[in-house]
Design an enzyme around this catalytic site. Sequence first.
Site, short mmCIF file in Angstrom:
data_model
loop_
_atom_site.label_atom_id
_atom_site.label_comp_id
_atom_site.label_asym_id
_atom_site.label_seq_id
_atom_site.Cartn_x
_atom_site.Cartn_y
_atom_site.Cartn_z
N LYS A 128 58.69 31.61 71.70
CA LYS A 128 60.03 31.19 72.70
C LYS A 128 60.21 32.28 73.70
CE LYS A 128 63.50 29.06 74.65
NZ LYS A 128 63.66 30.19 75.85
N GLU B 80 65.98 43.91 68.26
CA GLU B 80 66.18 45.06 69.49
C GLU B 80 67.03 44.68 70.38
OE1 GLU B 80 65.62 46.40 72.80
OE2 GLU B 80 63.34 45.80 73.00
N CYS C 284 66.13 47.74 78.80
CA CYS C 284 67.33 47.82 77.61
C CYS C 284 67.48 49.34 77.59
CB CYS C 284 66.85 47.18 76.51
SG CYS C 284 64.92 47.58 75.81
N GLU D 14 76.78 47.36 78.78
CA GLU D 14 75.44 47.41 79.39
C GLU D 14 75.19 46.57 80.69
OE1 GLU D 14 70.98 46.71 77.56
OE2 GLU D 14 72.53 45.29 76.92
#
Length: 492
Positions: free
Chosen positions: A188, A263, A297, A395
Amino acid sequence: MADDDHPRRKTIPAGRLLIDGQWRDAASGETSTTFDPTTEAAITTVAKAGVGEAGDAVAAAQRAFEQGPWARMHHEERAKILFRIADLMDERAEDFAVREAMDMGMPYRDFRDTIMPHCSGLFRFHGGLAMSAMDGAYRTSYEPNIRILTRREPLGVVAAITPFNFPLALSCSKIAPALAAGNTVVHKPATDTPLTALALAQVILDAGTPPGVYNLVTGPGGSIGDALVNDPRVDKIAFTGSTAVGQNIMRNGAATMKHLTMELGGKSPNILFADADMDAAIRAAFWGIFWNKGEVCVAGSRLLVERSCYDEVVEKLSAMAMAATLGDPLDPSTMVGPIASRGEYDKVLGYVEEGKRTARLTAGGGTRQIDGKGLFIEPTVFADANNELRIAREEIFGPVLPVIPFEHEDDAIRIANDTSYGLASGIQTGDLGRALRLADRIEAGTVWLNCWHKYHPNAPFGGFKMSGYGREQGREAWESYTQYKTIWANLA
């Protein structure tokens, strides 16, 4: 030349679902449109799968695992198919690069030079591991007639749920080890950036992978992702994305005891000492945050600078940021491309405005357009920040860098580790002893010494703390895609 007339920009055919070796439309006939963040024009439409198609893909993957040849195929034969996938990816590198540049704004040159070799390399590396099989045989000293055999066996059906920011790389890091170990896959991809996933699916088919071994479902992440997580026929979820979504997957996956690789997010500290090679350290800091426009990331999204060189670093780094070339990612001269989607663009601009209220803006802080179009945000530097500000704790996922002063080693480590995340980190110093000493103290899964953004298929990658668990890449990835069986044989 208008941006939408760039010679590399091309027409991309409509995307369909790949289920049980066959391309098909969504049962509803619905599609979603993917947009070019440089021109803000529609690129193509992609089939919008529903929960029913997700179930069909899982059923196909389960049949292929339980009844098909893949899991029982000799490991050397599986390896040959992975090597063919890698070769075909390299042959079609141009198509992959153009799709990634158009779909999410990654500079074409960066993708061709760095990302594409890494992605095909993942299939070669894991194909090589498949060649070794990694089984074992042992004997005991006290029972000479006993032999102990250990086998790594595949888990079954793996659902790979991948994000928008590195569509191909973060797909390959899951699909390659899953297939190499004998699992079957339902993939996906992110709704906003599915175009390289569609190209990869065709490569996997063309390499001779049996029907149902790899399946692709495109569509809304919430409904399809939940369907995959809650389906008892799915044995493992491999996910890259936000910590909040990862936590939800963990909660829902517990009901069916899913194997998980998570992750998740990061707020990575980059510690720069006065004894560093200053020009090299500032370049590392620049690319650490501004590569792929900060949609990374492991971006070096907190720069910690020793007080004695603080002013010099801020001045030189800000000058680099202001001189950076923003532009069409298909242009080889472009350093910073557009933000991948309107939603991400608006979110990042919100953090820029927050930074203007709480820190000192020394570079960027604005937006740009090309011919009146494009989701471009200037590389932005905020000096005189501290670790309590939102721009230093959350973030941002964009080209925004807070610069924080520190006094000494212990102060730097205290600030670096004062975060819920632990994905990556870096140390820029001329003292190798200090670099290794502090690397031991940093709470992060990756530590870059006098560099940033170094990756290789044989190097394990993953996070500490709220940045997730499990490892992708390296031999260590096989721990997440296999299970051990121990066989005791009495030879008497």
